[in-house]
Structure formats: C-alpha cells, structure tokens
Scaffold this motif. Structure first.
Motif, short mmCIF file in Angstrom:
data_model
loop_
_atom_site.label_atom_id
_atom_site.label_comp_id
_atom_site.label_asym_id
_atom_site.label_seq_id
_atom_site.Cartn_x
_atom_site.Cartn_y
_atom_site.Cartn_z
N ALA A 51 0.66 -1.09 0.11
CA ALA A 51 0.03 0.06 -0.09
C ALA A 51 0.76 1.35 0.06
O ALA A 51 0.70 1.92 -0.97
N PRO A 52 1.70 1.42 0.81
CA PRO A 52 2.58 2.74 0.77
C PRO A 52 3.37 2.97 -0.51
O PRO A 52 3.61 4.05 -1.02
N VAL A 53 3.72 1.95 -1.07
CA VAL A 53 4.36 1.93 -2.41
C VAL A 53 3.39 2.43 -3.35
O VAL A 53 3.82 3.09 -4.29
N ALA A 54 2.37 1.77 -3.53
CA ALA A 54 1.36 2.21 -4.43
C ALA A 54 0.83 3.74 -4.16
O ALA A 54 0.67 4.28 -5.03
N ILE A 55 0.68 4.09 -3.03
CA ILE A 55 0.43 5.56 -2.67
C ILE A 55 1.56 6.55 -3.08
O ILE A 55 1.15 7.27 -3.81
N LYS A 56 2.78 6.19 -3.00
CA LYS A 56 3.94 6.95 -3.34
C LYS A 56 4.03 6.93 -4.75
O LYS A 56 4.07 8.01 -5.32
N ASN A 57 3.62 5.93 -5.50
CA ASN A 57 3.65 6.00 -7.02
C ASN A 57 2.69 6.90 -7.77
O ASN A 57 2.79 7.41 -8.38
N PHE A 58 1.59 6.79 -6.87
CA PHE A 58 0.43 7.46 -7.23
C PHE A 58 0.38 9.05 -7.39
O PHE A 58 0.24 9.80 -8.04
N LEU A 81 -0.35 -4.65 -10.24
CA LEU A 81 0.02 -3.47 -9.51
C LEU A 81 0.32 -2.25 -10.59
O LEU A 81 0.10 -1.27 -10.54
N PHE A 82 1.55 -2.37 -11.13
CA PHE A 82 2.41 -1.40 -11.75
C PHE A 82 1.62 -1.16 -13.01
O PHE A 82 1.93 -0.13 -13.43
N GLN A 83 0.61 -1.81 -13.68
CA GLN A 83 -0.18 -1.72 -14.53
C GLN A 83 -1.39 -0.75 -14.37
O GLN A 83 -2.24 -0.27 -15.31
N ALA A 84 -1.81 -0.69 -13.20
CA ALA A 84 -3.09 -0.11 -12.79
C ALA A 84 -2.99 1.39 -12.78
O ALA A 84 -1.93 1.96 -12.41
N PRO A 85 -4.07 1.85 -13.53
CA PRO A 85 -4.14 3.34 -13.61
C PRO A 85 -3.93 4.07 -12.28
O PRO A 85 -3.67 5.22 -12.11
N HIS A 86 -4.59 3.32 -11.17
CA HIS A 86 -4.85 3.93 -9.80
C HIS A 86 -4.37 3.20 -8.73
O HIS A 86 -5.04 2.05 -8.55
N GLN A 87 -3.13 2.89 -8.84
CA GLN A 87 -2.64 1.55 -7.75
C GLN A 87 -3.11 1.62 -6.64
O GLN A 87 -3.56 0.40 -5.96
N PRO A 88 -3.24 2.80 -5.81
CA PRO A 88 -4.18 2.53 -4.38
C PRO A 88 -5.38 1.95 -4.67
O PRO A 88 -5.84 0.91 -3.53
N LEU A 89 -6.39 2.27 -5.60
CA LEU A 89 -7.55 1.59 -5.58
C LEU A 89 -7.51 0.21 -5.90
O LEU A 89 -8.38 -0.81 -5.33
N LEU A 90 -6.51 -0.31 -6.58
CA LEU A 90 -6.38 -1.60 -6.70
C LEU A 90 -5.93 -2.35 -5.38
O LEU A 90 -6.53 -3.41 -5.20
N VAL A 91 -5.08 -1.89 -4.68
CA VAL A 91 -4.56 -2.33 -3.46
C VAL A 91 -5.96 -2.49 -2.42
O VAL A 91 -6.08 -3.39 -1.50
#
Length: 188
Positions: A51-58, A81-91
């Motif tokens: 989750a923190p990585v996804a938030i950082k990337n977003f 995860l890395f192909q998702a347009p909104h990574q936090p929402l995927l998480v």
C-alpha cells in the motif's frame, strides 16, 4: 506567509504517520483475525506492505519499480499493480476482497466475524483517508512568497560566496561556485 510551508510539511508528516499507523494496525488485525488461515493472512499482509508503495507511485505519477516489492508480491501481482491506472484503488480492492473472504470463511461466531470485518474495513478506509490527505498536500502549490524568498536568499548567497572564499580558495572558488549554483538553483 512563510509559516504555511512549515504547516504543509507538518501536515504531510502527519498524513504519512497516519498511513504507517493504519498499515501496522491492519497487519496486526490480519494476524489475529486470520489466524485460522495462514495463507490468507500472508496475502493480506503482503498487500498491506504494498500500500505505501502504491500511494507513493500514485502521488508521484510514476508507474513504479517492481524491485521495491521484490519478495513481497509475486511477479504477476507486481505486474497487475504497476499497470493499474490508480494503484492505491487496486490495493484497496484486493484487500477488501481478502477481508470479505476472511469474514465469510471465519470459524469465529458471526458477531466476532462481523466485528473483525468492520475493523479491517475501517483500516482500509483509514488508508484511503490518508491518501486523500496526501493528495491534497501534493496538489497544493507552495505559496509564491515562499518561492520568491528562496530565490532571493539563494541568489544573494551565491553572489556573496566568491567574496568570502575567493581569496582563500583562489581559482577553485569558480568551480565551487558553479557546482553550488547548479545544486542550489536546481532545488526549485
């Protein structure tokens, strides 16, 4: 007006602290409520760690580096995860799916299972709230007066630097001035 920058910095630290707090609480809740299913518990904890990585990337508008999650998520999960347009929402979606699975497969009595489901759902909502705080901070520009103050201060320092170190350093002061100018003016 300069106080706004300090407040913004403090708010950002508080939002990051909240994110870390919710991640820790969520992992702790998963350890207790999913003790009957270690595989499910491990899946939840893996995605909480992502989750923190996804938030950082977003927030940085970056797809991310799979090396950051090496050994945590599988290659297929990293790709997803890395192909998702909104990574936090995927998480959040993956975590909600696992939390629902935990609640429906739980050997706990229904009231305890419902309480566990609500508690873990609240943790997901807390992570989403922390993301919202960080989004607001990331989209708020620094006040113009602060930026102008930085420019004037850095320019004044760079103009006066050769006068103070030029005699002691000789021709090296030109090189030092160039490097410092490049670093300091690149801050903005």
């Amino acid at each position: 007006r300069l106080q706004r920058a300090a407040v913004r910095f403090y708010d950002c630290r508080a939002a990051c602290g909240k994110m870390i707090e919710y991640c820790r609480n969520f992992a702790s809740e998963a350890s207790v409520y999913c003790s009957h299913d270690p595989a499910l518990r491990d899946q939840i904890i893996k995605w909480v760690a992502a989750a923190p990585v996804a938030i950082k990337n977003f927030l940085r508008k970056d797809s991310g580096d799979p090396q950051e999650l090496l050994g945590i998520l599988s290659d297929a999960e990293c790709t997803q995860l890395f192909q998702a347009p909104h990574q936090p929402l995927l998480v959040w979606d993956v975590l909600r799916m696992y939390v629902f699975q935990m609640a429906t497969d739980s050997p706990l009595e229904p009231m305890l299972s419902a309480t566990a489901f609500k508690t873990m759902s609240d943790s997901i909502n807390g992570l989403n709230s922390a993301l919202g705080m960080l989004e607001r901070l990331a989209s708020t520009p620094l006040p113009f007066i602060y930026v102008a103050f930085l420019r004037v201060t850095m320019t004044g320092y760079l103009i006066l630097l050769p006068l103070t170190v030029g005699q002691a350093w000789g021709w090296y002061s030109i090189l030092v001035e160039l490097v410092l100018s490049w670093v300091m003016l690149g801050i903005e």
